[in-house]
Design an enzyme around this catalytic site. Sequence first.
Site, PDB file in Angstrom:
ATOM      1  N   ASP A   4       1.312 -10.231   8.984  1.00  0.00           N
ATOM      2  CA  ASP A   4       1.760  -8.849   9.015  1.00  0.00           C
ATOM      3  C   ASP A   4       3.195  -8.794   8.521  1.00  0.00           C
ATOM      4  O   ASP A   4       3.912  -9.801   8.517  1.00  0.00           O
ATOM      5  CB  ASP A   4       1.688  -8.292  10.433  1.00  0.00           C
ATOM      6  CG  ASP A   4       0.316  -7.714  10.737  1.00  0.00           C
ATOM      7  OD1 ASP A   4       0.097  -7.296  11.889  1.00  0.00           O
ATOM      8  OD2 ASP A   4      -0.522  -7.676   9.815  1.00  0.00           O
ATOM      9  N   ASP A  48       5.862  -7.957   9.723  1.00  0.00           N
ATOM     10  CA  ASP A  48       6.933  -8.385  10.609  1.00  0.00           C
ATOM     11  C   ASP A  48       6.607  -9.703  11.297  1.00  0.00           C
ATOM     12  O   ASP A  48       7.298 -10.098  12.226  1.00  0.00           O
ATOM     13  CB  ASP A  48       7.191  -7.317  11.667  1.00  0.00           C
ATOM     14  CG  ASP A  48       5.939  -7.047  12.477  1.00  0.00           C
ATOM     15  OD1 ASP A  48       6.047  -6.400  13.530  1.00  0.00           O
ATOM     16  OD2 ASP A  48       4.841  -7.476  12.050  1.00  0.00           O
ATOM     17  N   ASP A  75     -10.245  -6.848  11.328  1.00  0.00           N
ATOM     18  CA  ASP A  75     -10.097  -8.276  11.589  1.00  0.00           C
ATOM     19  C   ASP A  75     -11.250  -8.802  12.447  1.00  0.00           C
ATOM     20  O   ASP A  75     -11.963  -9.722  12.051  1.00  0.00           O
ATOM     21  CB  ASP A  75      -8.743  -8.554  12.240  1.00  0.00           C
ATOM     22  CG  ASP A  75      -8.345  -7.481  13.237  1.00  0.00           C
ATOM     23  OD1 ASP A  75      -7.154  -7.356  13.526  1.00  0.00           O
ATOM     24  OD2 ASP A  75      -9.245  -6.743  13.711  1.00  0.00           O
ATOM     25  N   ASP A 102       0.819  -1.203   0.000  1.00  0.00           N
ATOM     26  CA  ASP A 102       0.000   0.000   0.000  1.00  0.00           C
ATOM     27  C   ASP A 102       0.850   1.248   0.000  1.00  0.00           C
ATOM     28  O   ASP A 102       0.333   2.364   0.000  1.00  0.00           O
ATOM     29  CB  ASP A 102      -0.911   0.014   1.242  1.00  0.00           C
ATOM     30  CG  ASP A 102      -2.379  -0.177   0.889  1.00  0.00           C
ATOM     31  OD1 ASP A 102      -3.222  -0.054   1.802  1.00  0.00           O
ATOM     32  OD2 ASP A 102      -2.663  -0.424  -0.291  1.00  0.00           O
TER      33      ASP A 102
END
Lengths: 724, 803
Positions: free
Chosen positions: A234, A236, A331, A168
């Site tokens: 994600d 990380d 979520d 993004d």
Amino acid sequence: MLRAISLGFLTVAVGAALLLVLQPVGTDAQWAIAEVCLLGMLAIKLLNLKGYWRHLFFGLGALVVLRFVYWRTTLTLPSMASLQDFIPGVIIYGAEMFCVVMLAMSLFVIARPITRPRAPQLTRDRAPTVDVFVPSYNEDASLLAITLSAAKDMDYPKEKLTVYLLDDGGTDQKVQSPNPKVSETALRRREELQELCRKLGVKYLTRERNVHAKAGNLSNGLLQSTGELVVVFDADHAPTKEFLKETVGYFSEDPKLFLVQTPHFFINADPIEKNLATFDRMPSENEMFYSIIQKGLDKWNAAFFCGSAAVLRRTALEQAGGFAGTSITEDCETALELHSSGWTSLYVDKPLIAGLQPETFASFIGQRTRWCTGMLQIFLMKNPVFKRGLSLAQRICYLSTCMFWLFPIPRMIFLAAPLLFIFFDLKIYNATVAEFGAYTLTYLVAALLMQSYAYGRVRWPWVSELYEYVQSVYLFPAIISVIRNPRRPTFNVTAKGDATDDDRLSDLAWPYFAIFGVLLAATVMVGYRLHNEPDAAGLLGIVGLWNLFNLIMAGLALGVVSERRERRRNHRVPAQGRGALQVDDTILTVQIVDVSQGGMLVRAHGPGQVRLQSSARLAIPAEQGSGSAYHYLPVKIASVRTNEDDRMIGLTFASMGAAEYSYVARLMYGDLSVLRGIRAARQGGRSIILGTGQFLGWGLRQTLRGLYFALFRRSGAAGANSHH
Amino acid sequence: MRLASALILATSLVSVQALAAEATPRPTSQGLSSLTINLPEWHRPLSLSAEDGQLNGEAGVRDFPVFMTTGEANRPAKLKLSYVNAISVMPETFKMIVKVNDVVVGETSRQTAGRPETLSLNIPPGLLVAGFNSVRVTVRQSHRVDCSPDSTYELWTRLMPEKSELVFSNVSGDIRELTDLPAIKPDINGATRIAVRLADRRDSDSLNRASRAVQAAVLFGRFANTIVEINPDSANEAGLDVVVGTAAEVKDATGLHIPGTGSREQLLYNAQTGRATLIVTGENDAELDMALASLASRAQDAKAQGSPAGLRALANLNGRVVQGGETLTFEDLGLESEAFRGRLYRQTLRLQLPSDLLAADYGRVILDADAAYAPHLAAGNKLTVRVNGAPIADILMAKESGEILDKRRIYLPMGAFKPGLNTIDIEARTLTPNDDKCEPVALGDQRERFLLAGTSQVQIPGLARIGAMPNISSAIPGGLSRMSEARDLNLFVPRARPQALETSLSMLAKMASLSGQVTKASFHLDRAPEGVAHVLAIGAYGDMPEATIRAAGINPAKLSQAWQGAPAQAAPVSSLGQAVQVASIGEQVSLPDAILAKAEQTASVGSLTSQIAQASGPLSDAAGFIGNIRSTGLEAYARSAFAGLQDVVMHSLDRAGLVKAPSPELIITPESTLVVAQGAQSKALDHSWSAKLMPQVESTTLILAPTTDELSNSVYTLLSGSLWQRLVGQAAVFNAHDGTVETRVSGEVLLVPTAPFDVENTRLIAAGWLSRNIPVYLAALFGIFLVLTFAVQRVLRSSGVRE
């Protein structure tokens, strides 16, 4: 039929119990009840009885709480005649009742946590196609490289696994932005990442416009992919190799399954743990949720999607129209929508990813603000009580999850309540000292015991209160803004990997000092009043103790906002394995101690000259079926430390290519057993007494540290950054 | 016999007949001066009993209701108060203020030191109204030489009943109607004498009827203190005669023909002697009963008239009657809210709780105190609130700069109260630092130190109404009749001894005055009544059958040991005329023969939950425990730690009712002059399930004295003041010589429903019962919880995802 009888019997039993409990029986009877209950609870806890006794434990606790609620409601509210006492009195009463309701709901949630059996292992041809999404916004390439490599490396038929990077940060909107800086950064990012993806064998996706933040990004990914299952990591959160093996099998068993969620597991400390230096000893804050609460939710088919480290079924997502975007916690909202459409979820209590959590206090607050705002948006706009299709248990579970984030309100009220009495002498609680002891004190002890029994392993005493207080200061205004305008609150992306360069006071620190000052003034006032008004001693003493507790917490918070310098830029993951280090002419056998994104630490035996800053090559054994016997990592010697017979050699990585990243990823995340062992080791409880003593000690130390920082380290000392 | 009594009746009534013909005074005129009747001064004595007339402590106050007939009201009057002070009262600071209907009519500062002094005050016309008025006497007195709070117990001012009166001229107090009955003059001791004229005192029917008429009269007259006699020789004394019989009997006995037909009554009055006669009659027995019933119902419904202050004084006379749910101000209860200048402030609020009150901790009486204390008082001053003598709560008054307490809340748990009269004593120590050294400056210090405002409030919660037996404190306020279905009371007076009968009638009169109801009494004279649920037996030890004594829970052997050889009718002891001064709660009185009673009576004045006084919670135990640690060495520390722990455990167990302290034995000595006891047992009359659940309770209440003289003496002493309030528990022993009451409280209590079924009441009763039977409560509660947990476990296991 049998169930109906059981339910009927339960109703009758509950009715009889309530009839006996809700009686105005006077303080003596109350003492007797409370003493028996607490002794019973203590016995069950110390003897560590399970099964039926666990339910009895909570039942006895509920009895004490019920007695407290009954007394508080019928006998202690100030009369309406004096409004100045009545309004604060009712507000405090409301806060206490909120806590009781939350306690009740949470007891329901964790009534019977379940542990799922292992996922069935599927054969190659029955394995479904899997798409892995790694959404990204502004994370840097080396971090993404590790994650993507780890994802690519998961144990799964290669032809059925596709990894996508959803960027993004390089959308058309950004690239074509009128602001030259923005467009240039975006363009550069896009190119860099596209190159990285090509090298790693990962697909790069982006979109035209940045809408609906992460939810929109993921939905866009859905549109451009075809796998039956969707995995979200994600940027990380790097997965271990067995991630898919432990999760995908469930989908073949239950066609209505839409989610398998795994715990979030962090290799670094959150700002509170870091600044209080408790990371190594104390279980992490998220342990309570992932070790116990999600397992409890799972029993009620209410385990929800936490945004990462989860596998979802595409058909379910498509039925819901993609990832929900009404709230900023897309979520949980997605899970809510799917649960209400009759889909089921499950939770696997095994850490299968390792990730990073926010480093600085500011980013921590930013993250929590986002969660709080999002959950309250769900509460206000898609209230689980009224959502059609949810079972009763699911409604309670979701309600508990959403309403939990209202905690800043009672916490701030409990902070302010003693001040009302200390400074303004408002009589907000109509009780004698004896009654206070028999009802309120016993209630607090029962609550403490229940907390310790349920979560003792994963949460030390008083730590919950500290976390709540620390977050409340900034979440309270956030709640107000959500309530005022649920649809459009501000959104802050958490910055991960943000290192702090100095020991300095966080920018967000001043309200904590202000609150600490007020509480300190109140404590002084208590002392002064005790001296001058001996007759108020009983009530004043109790309120003074309450205020003192708040003061200690506020003092601890001062330590929390005093940021410690993070000497390491990259976080290390303990690893195992052997290798050979080729330095100039020497070859040393080494044992790998830990690995990070930027380098490694190895232990070397044997002789051999090792010169600092010299280039070297580390050979690590390759995995089976990879073609060659060894992989080679170009490194530079950064530090050497002699330790009796061994030498601890710190290495930094030289230029890394895609292949090198995947080797590093495998080293770091391939096998998480070491990390899991460490996590298990931290999960030791603290008894209430020891925990309280420790809390007091921390309080004192951290208060002094915070004051020191406030005086001397406001803008930070100039400290050299040292890389690992 | 009949003739003789008829003659007596006739002679006593002749004068009535004669004077009834007297007309109102005719105007004087020359030549007819011999016919003018100059009515003499009319005296209305204040109805003061010995206790009523005593004002103790540094700020004593008494509020007397005084009834004025229409004729007397609105006339100029003089109030004469005859009083005597203790010698220890300092003359310089003595002040007595007299208010009539809340208007100050005079004051005096004359300290009398031994010789009675008469204060004569003019009451302006119009101040006194028809009906009840209040005469309020407030004294301010301080000690001559002693500055300690204990010395204030030696301060008293006594109003002499025989000389304290209202004097009117040119008016006569006429008692024309039943509502004028309060105007009957009391005797010199402040008691109202009622004479029952009975043809045959052994006839229980006529006794029954006479008792109803007497009670009706007491209700009309609002007499607090009544002595009922049977056929006494009292033709020329003030009082009331009561004659009940059919017209024929009345005609035979008195020669009077009562006009009219059917059930009727007539009130006759002799202005000269002040004697009234109430005659209730009918043609036959049925009409007679109807007449009595009508009289009784009118008596119960009669509303008092008078000034607001007077009605207030009347309402507070026997303690303000409360039913539950009221909020009263202290001013309503007669508190004098004048600024206090002394060292020990003592005021008492008296509440009359229902006779079928269940006293358990299901609620609490809330006092909201509006008070203020001055700056620069000594440290250690505090305000203590006692209920029935036991200290319940205190407020420290230790602020150096003084303080205003604004609706300071004090909780008095319901368990500290009891059926009948309850006293709430508010005591404040207000010493200054100078009082320690007690120099003359300090002695004369009349600075205002403390004020308890009349706006302070008492809130009574909803009360659980159920009879609990044995409990003698409910007997006097009329509780026994409430226990029976028919609302009647069976009295057993063995051998029909005249003094015992008179005592019974006086007791019935007191019950009527307290409960406001006419009890349908049935006298049994020959043997104890059979087949009745509740029996009240009154008599002398020699006359009372042993079975009755045992039924009341008293061991006859003990009695025989103590009272052996006392004949049923000994030589008359000192007549009722000699007022024995007795000590009430918290008040110290010097007896005529200089026996000083102790400052606080030692009798175990307990309510049914006798642990209230000591219960201050384990918090204070813990505090004491910690205090122990600090002050001793290591070994002693360990010992005291163990002892402290043991204390806490025992205290908890004791409070929970698991360990009961053995109840002390009742001690009856030869000096004991009265034993009041109640024995109750349950008896299932039939086998219906309701009977099993709430078995029929039978009880025997016994009032026993060594001789009939001591019987009437002791009972009168108890009833005339507030001593009867001290009768609690299962049995009490009264010693008239020193005025002590020893009680024994029984742990076992049987419940007797007295009110129709009501959800709220049942709930309070259940809560009260549970709070007094804590082991049962705990067992039931935890039993339910164990079962409940099992049910919960089942339901959880079969819900949600299968495990």
